[in-house]
Design a protein around this motif. Structure first.
Motif, mmCIF file in Angstrom:
data_model
loop_
_atom_site.group_PDB
_atom_site.id
_atom_site.type_symbol
_atom_site.label_atom_id
_atom_site.label_comp_id
_atom_site.label_asym_id
_atom_site.label_seq_id
_atom_site.Cartn_x
_atom_site.Cartn_y
_atom_site.Cartn_z
ATOM 1 N N LEU A 1 0.813 -1.208 0.000
ATOM 2 C CA LEU A 1 0.000 0.000 0.000
ATOM 3 C C LEU A 1 0.852 1.265 0.000
ATOM 4 O O LEU A 1 0.400 2.312 -0.428
ATOM 5 C CB LEU A 1 -0.947 -0.014 1.205
ATOM 6 N N SER A 2 2.107 1.173 0.439
ATOM 7 C CA SER A 2 2.967 2.364 0.451
ATOM 8 C C SER A 2 3.326 2.819 -0.955
ATOM 9 O O SER A 2 3.728 3.959 -1.162
ATOM 10 C CB SER A 2 4.243 2.103 1.252
ATOM 11 N N LYS A 3 3.176 1.952 -1.945
ATOM 12 C CA LYS A 3 3.492 2.305 -3.322
ATOM 13 C C LYS A 3 2.320 3.018 -4.008
ATOM 14 O O LYS A 3 2.454 3.535 -5.103
ATOM 15 C CB LYS A 3 3.858 1.049 -4.111
ATOM 16 N N VAL A 4 1.151 3.030 -3.360
ATOM 17 C CA VAL A 4 -0.029 3.686 -3.911
ATOM 18 C C VAL A 4 0.022 5.165 -3.524
ATOM 19 O O VAL A 4 0.436 5.516 -2.420
ATOM 20 C CB VAL A 4 -1.317 3.025 -3.355
ATOM 21 N N SER A 5 -0.399 6.040 -4.435
ATOM 22 C CA SER A 5 -0.361 7.476 -4.149
ATOM 23 C C SER A 5 -1.303 7.810 -2.999
ATOM 24 O O SER A 5 -2.325 7.143 -2.784
ATOM 25 C CB SER A 5 -0.732 8.277 -5.394
ATOM 26 N N GLY A 6 -0.979 8.865 -2.272
ATOM 27 C CA GLY A 6 -1.796 9.290 -1.148
ATOM 28 C C GLY A 6 -3.205 9.656 -1.564
ATOM 29 O O GLY A 6 -4.175 9.359 -0.856
ATOM 30 N N GLN A 7 -3.333 10.299 -2.723
ATOM 31 C CA GLN A 7 -4.651 10.673 -3.237
ATOM 32 C C GLN A 7 -5.508 9.436 -3.445
ATOM 33 O O GLN A 7 -6.684 9.402 -3.091
ATOM 34 C CB GLN A 7 -4.491 11.446 -4.554
ATOM 35 N N ARG A 8 -4.921 8.397 -3.991
ATOM 36 C CA ARG A 8 -5.664 7.152 -4.248
ATOM 37 C C ARG A 8 -6.059 6.479 -2.933
ATOM 38 O O ARG A 8 -7.160 5.929 -2.825
ATOM 39 C CB ARG A 8 -4.808 6.212 -5.115
ATOM 40 N N VAL A 9 -5.203 6.522 -1.931
ATOM 41 C CA VAL A 9 -5.537 5.927 -0.631
ATOM 42 C C VAL A 9 -6.726 6.660 -0.017
ATOM 43 O O VAL A 9 -7.639 6.034 0.543
ATOM 44 C CB VAL A 9 -4.310 5.937 0.319
ATOM 45 N N TRP A 10 -6.757 8.011 -0.130
ATOM 46 C CA TRP A 10 -7.901 8.770 0.382
ATOM 47 C C TRP A 10 -9.177 8.368 -0.343
ATOM 48 O O TRP A 10 -10.244 8.223 0.275
ATOM 49 C CB TRP A 10 -7.668 10.273 0.243
ATOM 50 N N GLU A 11 -9.103 8.204 -1.662
ATOM 51 C CA GLU A 11 -10.277 7.783 -2.430
ATOM 52 C C GLU A 11 -10.754 6.405 -1.977
ATOM 53 O O GLU A 11 -11.959 6.162 -1.841
ATOM 54 C CB GLU A 11 -9.956 7.764 -3.922
#
Length: 190
Positions: free
Chosen positions: A162-172
């Motif tokens: 999950l650390s490789k996923v962008s922060g914006q995508r994690v918020w979504e």
């Protein structure tokens, strides 16, 4: 059995120089020998792949421009004559330690021995498939000793890190799946 090389490993012509013409690291001693011995210069020139590097070496220049291969890290074209390393990356690498060394202080160590051994232990445990699995509603989370968080979504998709996923995508994703926020809190990420 290995094939014999076409060139001898140690050229007997250069025994008196106590230096063989090697192109991996070009130094001042090799430059002095090149100026004194044309045969050594010719042999070394044959081993150096880039003629611009060899010309800069003979002129005593610390760097040369290599347009055919930009640096992978910074995109620069300037290379060190000595070892073909990126000149900009080389200068940036030791800037903070250089000031300490000028003052006579030891450079700062980025990681202690115990921290390094702990990291190796965590990597070994992850390689041996040690992890903690926890269910949060419709999602399943695996927390590995290195801190990596693997998320299995309700549709079966697996996010390996999950650390490789962008922060914006994690918020979504947290807006779509509120239980992901609980998982991040549990893992100490939120």
């Amino acid at each position: 059995m290995s094939k014999p090389s076409k060139r001898p490993h140690n050229d007997p012509r250069f025994v008196l120089h106590q230096q063989q013409p090697r192109a991996n690291k070009l130094g001042a001693q090799q430059r002095r020998i090149c100026q004194a011995d044309p045969a050594f210069r010719k042999a070394l020139e044959a081993r150096v792949n880039d003629p611009r590097r060899f010309a800069a070496f003979l002129a005593g220049m610390p760097s040369y421009v290599r347009l055919s291969a930009p640096c992978d890290r910074c995109g620069g074209f300037r290379r060190r004559t000595r070892d073909r390393a990126c000149y900009t990356c080389h200068l940036n690498r030791g800037r903070e330690n250089f000031e300490r060394m000028k003052a006579g202080l030891a450079p700062k160590v980025k990681q202690s021995r115990d921290g390094y051994l702990d990291m190796l232990d965590r990597q070994r445990r992850e390689k041996n498939d040690e992890f903690i699995i926890k269910e949060f509603g419709r999602i399943s989370v695996r927390w590995f000793p290195t801190g990596r968080l693997e998320v299995i979504y309700p549709d079966g998709y697996v996010e390996p890190d999950l650390s490789k996923v962008s922060g914006q995508r994690v918020w979504e994703l947290m807006e779509m799946l509120p239980e992901l926020k609980d998982a991040l809190i549990w893992a100490g990420w939120y």
